[in-house]
Design an enzyme around this catalytic site. Structure first.
Site, PDB file in Angstrom:
ATOM      1  N   PRO A  78      75.484  92.312   9.911  1.00 19.76           N
ATOM      2  CA  PRO A  78      74.892  92.145  10.833  1.00 19.76           C
ATOM      3  C   PRO A  78      75.375  93.708  11.683  1.00 19.76           C
ATOM      4  O   PRO A  78      76.766  93.799  11.831  1.00 19.76           O
ATOM      5  CB  PRO A  78      76.044  91.213  12.317  1.00 19.76           C
ATOM      6  CG  PRO A  78      76.449  90.133  10.727  1.00 19.76           C
ATOM      7  CD  PRO A  78      76.003  90.609   9.477  1.00 19.76           C
ATOM      8  N   TYR A  79      74.802  94.365  12.962  1.00 16.70           N
ATOM      9  CA  TYR A  79      75.680  95.677  13.079  1.00 16.70           C
ATOM     10  C   TYR A  79      75.377  95.528  14.431  1.00 16.70           C
ATOM     11  O   TYR A  79      73.921  94.526  15.437  1.00 16.70           O
ATOM     12  CB  TYR A  79      74.391  97.475  12.587  1.00 16.70           C
ATOM     13  CG  TYR A  79      75.090  98.352  13.315  1.00 16.70           C
ATOM     14  CD1 TYR A  79      75.709  98.758  13.006  1.00 16.70           C
ATOM     15  CD2 TYR A  79      74.003  98.473  15.145  1.00 16.70           C
ATOM     16  CE1 TYR A  79      75.693 100.118  13.938  1.00 16.70           C
ATOM     17  CE2 TYR A  79      73.645  99.654  14.867  1.00 16.70           C
ATOM     18  CZ  TYR A  79      75.514 100.784  14.936  1.00 16.70           C
ATOM     19  OH  TYR A  79      75.137 101.601  15.365  1.00 16.70           O
TER      20      TYR A  79
END
Length: 67
Positions: free
Chosen positions: A2-3
């Site tokens: 995830p970003y």
């Protein structure tokens, strides 16, 4: 992996507040999506209020009127 990108106006956001945002967002991704903190990236961008608009107005102008 995830970003998460958090954008806030550059109005006195402290290092402690940023740390809490990073930890809180990371924990949310762990709890909800079972993501690994080791591969979770959180970026905080501070945007000058002259570069942020709401509707027809700059945030800096809205702050002046409200203040």
């Amino acid at each position: 992996m995830p970003y998460v990108n958090i954008k806030v106006t550059d109005e006195n956001v402290t290092r402690d507040q940023k740390e809490k945002l990073v930890k809180g967002v990371t924990q949310l991704l762990v709890d909800v999506l079972n993501k690994s903190p080791a591969t979770t990236f959180v970026v905080i961008d501070e945007v000058n209020s002259d570069n942020w608009g709401i509707g027809y107005d700059l945030v800096s102008d809205l702050r002046r009127v409200a203040g």
